[in-house]
Design an enzyme around this catalytic site. Structure first.
Site, PDB file in Angstrom:
ATOM      1  N   ASP A 134       1.015  -1.882  -1.724  1.00 27.79           N
ATOM      2  CA  ASP A 134       1.671  -0.620  -1.387  1.00 27.79           C
ATOM      3  C   ASP A 134       1.578  -0.484   0.135  1.00 27.79           C
ATOM      4  OD1 ASP A 134       2.919   1.809  -1.280  1.00 27.79           O
ATOM      5  OD2 ASP A 134       1.712   2.739  -2.849  1.00 27.79           O
TER       6      ASP A 134
HETATM    7  C1  BGC Z   1       4.559   4.632  -1.839  1.00 27.51           C
HETATM    8  C2  BGC Z   1       5.373   3.544  -2.501  1.00 27.51           C
HETATM    9  C3  BGC Z   1       6.586   3.237  -1.675  1.00 27.51           C
HETATM   10  C4  BGC Z   1       6.140   2.818  -0.268  1.00 27.51           C
HETATM   11  C5  BGC Z   1       7.279   2.485   0.674  1.00 27.51           C
HETATM   12  C6  BGC Z   1       4.264   4.341  -0.379  1.00 27.51           C
HETATM   13  O1  BGC Z   1       3.799   5.497   0.251  1.00 27.51           O
HETATM   14  O2  BGC Z   1       3.349   4.809  -2.534  1.00 27.51           O
HETATM   15  O3  BGC Z   1       5.752   3.942  -3.790  1.00 27.51           O
HETATM   16  O4  BGC Z   1       7.347   2.240  -2.277  1.00 27.51           O
HETATM   17  O5  BGC Z   1       5.416   3.910   0.308  1.00 27.51           O
HETATM   18  O6  BGC Z   1       7.974   3.627   1.048  1.00 27.51           O
END
Ligand code: BGC
Length: 793
Positions: free
Chosen positions: A230
Site C-alpha cells: 500500500d
Molecule cells: C490506500 C490505497 C490506495 C493507495 C493509492 C492508500 O492510501 O490505502 O487503497 O490504493 O493509497 O492511492
C-alpha cells in the site's frame, strides 16, 4: 524473445533492486537500456481515479473524469456476480482508454465493525459474499487486459491508527473469516496484483509478513502475481523482499536501495527473493495489454447507464408497510432533506472519482417530470435548523405523502479515519420524529455507506437504503420509488439496533497499537445469531414490490466426504403481480454447542429474475470446503466428522428451509475454550481472548522525549515540542493548500496522512522532499538532542 530467467541473469544487483522500487507516485520503474518497460497504476475500485502526470501533487480529489459507480457496500447488495463483472469490465475499459495497466482494487476487507471509515469501500461482513463479488469484479476487469490489484491484505479493518496498529487475530478467525474472502478471489479470479496493508498482523507488518505473503498467498493459494505495498506501507525493504513483497510504492526516491544492496552483499537479502520480486515486476510490466480502440465519450455514456443499473439492483427496500411504495408517477410528493438536493454518491479518500455527470434526488424528479414540493428540513452545517425543520413540518401537515432523505454528511465517511459513533446527525433524527408526529405517510431514503442507528424505523412506513449510489443515484432512486425498477438488493451486512450491540464495540479503536479481535469469528450475523441479539435489519434481508415463496428443499445426498460436493435444490415462485428478482441464500449450519462456530455461514447464493407468477428451480452446489474447518496444525482446511445442516432462505422472507447433512470427515481433538467462544452472549474479555488465542494485547505506550524513533508520527513527536509542531504544521499546510474547505473530508484525510503516519513512512512517500536526514533531525529534536538535531545527519 528472451525468457524471464535469462533477462534476470543479465541484470546487475543494482538494477534488480531498482525494479522493486516505484519510479514515482503511480509507475513502476522502467529500465530502457534493458528494454524493460514500466507499468502504470491508478486507483479503483468504484471507478478510475486517474491522476495525470507522475505525482499526487494535485491532491486526492483532482483526477481525470471517469464513471463513478456505486461504492462497494452498495455493489455487494446486488448479490449479482454477473452484473458486478460488467462493472469490472467497464472500469477495465476506462483504464485501458488511459493506458492504465493496473487498477488498485477491489477492496475486500471484512467489515468487522460498522465505524470503520472505509466500510463504504468494502463489500461485506461475510467472506463468501465478499470473495464472490470481488472475484466477479476482478474477472470482468481482467477480461479487458487491465490487471487488478486486490487490497488490503490483510487484517486492515479500521482506519484510525491504520499505520500503527497490530491486528491480533486468532488462527480460526484469520483463515475462516479475514483471509477467506482473499482466498476465494485469488483462487477463482487470479488477480495479477495484491496490495499488502499498512497494519501489522499478529506482531509483524503486513509488508514484512512472510506467513501472509509467502506461506499463505504463494504456497497455499498458489498466487503467481505481484505483491505491491500500500502507498507508504513498506516497513523494512529487506525484510519485505525476503518475506514475499515485490514492489514498493510509491517511489521513495530509492531511499532504501543502498541498504538493500548492502544486505544482498552480506547475504541478508536472499538473492532468490530479489530475483522473484524483480521477475514479478517485469512480468506485470511486459504483459501485453490490448489498447482501447473505442470512443472514450461513448464509453463514459454507456458506463453511466451501467452505474445507474447497478444502483437500481443494489438499493435495499427495508420497509414497505401498507405498500406505501411504489408511488404513482403522478402522485405529488413533498420531498424533505438537504440530502435530496445535495445527494452524496461516493465516499472520500483515494477512491474519490470525478464523474462526467451526476444526478441528485431532486434532479431525478425533474428529469422524470414528476411533480414535487421541496423543503430542506435540516442543513448539514446546522445553521437555521429550527426554522428549516418547522417549515418542513408545517408543509408535511398538508401533504399526502412525505419523502424524507437523510444520511451521513460527506465529512463522516472517509479513508484515514473512523466514525466516532453510529448515529445520523441529531437534527435529522429529530426531524423525522417531528414529521412522524404530523403524518403517518413517511417514506425515508437513506444515504450512507455504512450502517447507522435508525431509532425512528418503527415510525416510518417506507424505507429504502440507497447506500452511496454512484453518479446517477438520483435517477435510480426515482425509478425505485415509482416501481420502474423493482428493488432487489439484499443487505450484505447486518444493521444493528445500536452500536453497543456490536460484538467488538467495547474494544474497537481503544488501543492505538494493539487491536485485539477478541470476538474472533463472531462478527456480524455470526455474532447476532448465536448471541440471540436482535438487529434492526439482518444480513441478507431485502424486500421487493412483488412477493416470493421458497419451497421444496432437497439435497442430492444426505452425507458428504472430502473432495465431494452436494447439490441443494429449491423452488422459488414469484407469487405477486410484478416481475422481480430474489436471492436464494444457502447457509451451512452448525450445532449450537460447537465452539468457535457460528450457527450458520453463507456458502452459496443465486439471484433469480422471475416474471409475475413464474416458478423456477434453483440448484446450488456446495463443495466439501463449505463444510470444512481450518486446521492450523496442518495449515489446511479439513472436513470434520459432524452433523451439520443446509439452511436456505430468500432475502424477502427470513423463514428457512433446512435439511440435515452427515459430514464424514475427521475431527480435531477438541480444545478447551472459554465459554464465551461456545456461547457468545455479551462481550468477550481480553483475558478470555488471550486464553483462546495465545495472543497478548500490549498496553499502548506513549513515547516520551528520549524514546522517540523514526516509527513515531508527527503528532506523537509534537506532543512535547512546540518546534516540531511548527515544522509539522508547515508540512501539513503545504499538503492541504489547494483544499478550499478545511472542514472537508479531503482536508481531514490529508491531515491524518501528515500527522498520523510514522516519520519514516512519510519520508518514503514524499518523493525525496522529506529526506532521511531531516527525519533524523526531527527525531533528535523531539528527543531534545538539539545539537544532533541541528548539526547531525
Ligand atoms: C490506500 C490505497 C490506495 C493507495 C493509492 C492508500 O492510501 O490505502 O487503497 O490504493 O493509497 O492511492
Amino acid at each position: 524473445m528472451q525468457s524471464l530467467a535469462d533477462q534476470l541473469t543479465q541484470l546487475t544487483p543494482e538494477e534488480l533492486i531498482q525494479l522493486t522500487s516505484g519510479a514515482d507516485f503511480w509507475h513502476s520503474k522502467a529500465l530502457p537500456d534493458r528494454h524493460i518497460p514500466n507499468f502504470r497504476m491508478s486507483d479503483g475500485p468504484n471507478g478510475l481515479r486517474y491522476q495525470a502526470g507522475s505525482g499526487d501533487a494535485l491532491g486526492i480529489n483532482e483526477s481525470v473524469i471517469s464513471t463513478c459507480f456505486p461504492t462497494a457496500s452498495a455493489v455487494a447488495c446486488t448479490w449479482d456476480p454477473e452484473l458486478i463483472s460488467e462493472m469490472g469490465r467497464a472500469i477495465g475499459h476506462e483504464a485501458r482508454s488511459l493506458d492504465v495497466d493496473m487498477v488498485l482494487g477491489p477492496g475486500i476487507n471484512i467489515k468487522r465493525n460498522p465505524l470503520c471509515g472505509r466500510n463504504f469501500e468494502y463489500f461485506s461482513e461475510d467472506p463468501f459474499l465478499a470473495g464472490m463479488i470481488g472475484a466477479a469484479w476482478i474477472k470482468g476487469l481482467q477480461s479487458t487486459g487491465a490487471a487488478a490489484c486486490l487490497k488490503h491484505f490483510a487484517g486492515n479493518n479500521q482506519e484510525n491508527d491504520r499505520l500503527l496498529s497490530d491486528s491480533l487475530i486468532d488462527e480460526t478467525a484469520l483463515h475462516e473469516l479475514y483471509l477467506e474472502a482473499f482466498r476465494i478471489a485469488v483462487q477463482t479470479a487470479h488477480p495479477e496484483g495484491i496490495m499488502c496493508s499498512y497494519n501489522k498482523v499478529n506482531g509483524t507488518y503486513a509488508s514484512d509478513n512472510s506467513y501472509l505473503l509467502t506461506e499463505v498467498l504463494r504456497h497455499q493459494w498458489d498466487f503467481k502475481g505481484t505483491v505491491v505495498t500500500d502507498w507508504g506501507a513498506l516497513n523494512d525493504k529487506v525484510a519485505s523482499l525476503n518475506a514475499g513483497g515485490d514492489l514498493e510504492m510509491p517511489s521513495s526516491a530509492n531511499m532504501f536501495d543502498p541498504e538493500a544492496l548492502k544486505a544482498l552483499n552480506a547475504g541478508k537479502l536472499k538473492a532468490a527473493a530479489l530475483r522473484r520480486a524483480a521477475g514479478n515486476v517485469i512480468q506485470t510490466a511486459e504483459k501485453k495489454r490490448p489498447a482501447f480502440t473505442g470512443e472514450r465519450e461513448a464509453l463514459l455514456a454507456e458506463d453511466g447507464r451501467l452505474a445507474q443499473k447497478i444502483e437500481e439492483n443494489a438499493a435495499v427496500l427495508l420497509k414497505n408497510d401498507d405498500q406505501i411504495l411504489p408511488i404513482r408517477p403522478d402522485q405529488k410528493l413533498l420531498v424533505i432533506g438537504q440530502m435530496a438536493a445535495a445527494t452524496r454518491y461516493q465516499g472520500a479518500g483515494s477512491s474519490h472519482i470525478n464523474p462526467p455527470e451526476k444526478s441528485t434526488i431532486l434532479d431525478g424528479f425533474k428529469k422524470a417530470k414528476m411533480p414535487y414540493d421541496y423543503q430542506p428540513g435540516y442543513a448539514f452545517s446546522r445553521e437555521n435548523d429550527d426554522q428549516l425543520a418547522a417549515d418542513a413540518v408545517a408543509a408535511a401537515k398538508d401533504a399526502q405523502t412525505v419523502l424524507v432523505v437523510v444520511g451521513l454528511p460527506e465529512s463522516a465517511e472517509s479513508e484515514g479515519f473512523d466514525r466516532p459513533n453510529m448515529k445520523l446527525p441529531a437534527n435529522q433524527n429529530q426531524l423525522i420524529d417531528r414529521l412522524a408526529a404530523v403524518t403517518p405517510n413517511l417514506i425515508v431514503l437513506l444515504v450512507a455507506g455504512a450502517p447507522v442507528e435508525l431509532p425512528w424505523r418503527s415510525q416510518v412506513k417506507g424505507l429504502i437504503n440507497l447506500y452511496l449510489g454512484g453518479q446517477f443515484v438520483g435517477d435510480a432512486a426515482v425509478n425505485l420509488l415509482t416501481g420502474k425498477a423493482n428493488p432487489s438488493g439484499k443487505l450484505a451486512e447486518s444493521y444493528p439496533i445500536s452500536y453497543q450491540d456490536v460484538a467488538s464495540a467495547d474494544l474497537y479503536d481503544r488501543n492505538p497499537q494493539s487491536a485485539a479481535y477478541a470476538e474472533s469469528v463472531y462478527v456480524g450475523y455470526r455474532y447476532y445469531d448465536k448471541a440471540n441479539q436482535p438487529v434492526a435489519f439482518p444480513f441478507g434481508f431485502g424486500l421487493s414490490y412483488t412477493t416470493f415463496q421458497l419451497s421444496d428443499l432437497s439435497l442430492d445426498q444426505s452425507q458428504i466426504q472430502a473432495d465431494q460436493a452436494l447439490n441443494a435444490t429449491v423452488t422459488v415462485t414469484n407469487t405477486g403481480d410484478r416481475d422481480g428478482a430474489e436471492v436464494v441464500e444457502v447457509f451451512v449450519g452448525n450445532s449450537a454447542d460447537s465452539p468457535l462456530k457460528p450457527l450458520k455461514e453463507l456458502k452459496g447464493f443465486q439471484k433469480v429474475f422471475l416474471k409475475a407468477g413464474q416458478t423456477t428451480s434453483v440448484t446450488i452446489t456446495l463443495p466439501a470446503h463449505a463444510f470444512s474447518d481450518w486446521n492450523d496444525q496442518q495449515q489446511a482446511w479439513q472436513l470434520p466428522a459432524a452433523h451439520k445442516t443446509v439452511l436456505v432462505k430468500i432475502g424477502s422472507d427470513q423463514s428457512q428451509l433446512t435439511a440435515p447433512v452427515d459430514v464424514r470427515g475427521q475431527s480435531l481433538p477438541k480444545k478447551e475454550l472459554p465459554d464465551w467462544y461456545v456461547n457468545p452472549v455479551g462481550k468477550p474479555t481480553l483475558a478470555d481472548f488471550t486464553t483462546m488465542s495465545g495472543l497478548t494485547v500490549q498496553p499502548a505506550i506513549t513515547a516520551q522525549p528520549g524514546q522517540y524513533t523514526r516509527l513515531n508520527t508527527p503528532r506523537e513527536l509534537g506532543t512535547h515540542s512546540a518546534l516540531i509542531r511548527k515544522i509539522t504544521s508547515i508540512l501539513k499546510n503545504s499538503m492541504t493548500k489547494g483544499i478550499a474547505d478545511p472542514e472537508s473530508s479531503e482536508a481531514k484525510f490529508m491531515e491524518t496522512i501528515v500527522m498520523d503516519t510514522p516519520l519514516i513512512r512519510l519520508a518514503q512517500q514524499s518523493g525525496g522532499k522529506l529526506s532521511l536526514t531531516l527525519v533524523n533531525k526531527l527525531v533528535a529534536i523531539a528527543n531534545r538532542h538539539y545539537f544532533k538535531g541541528i548539526f547531525g545527519r
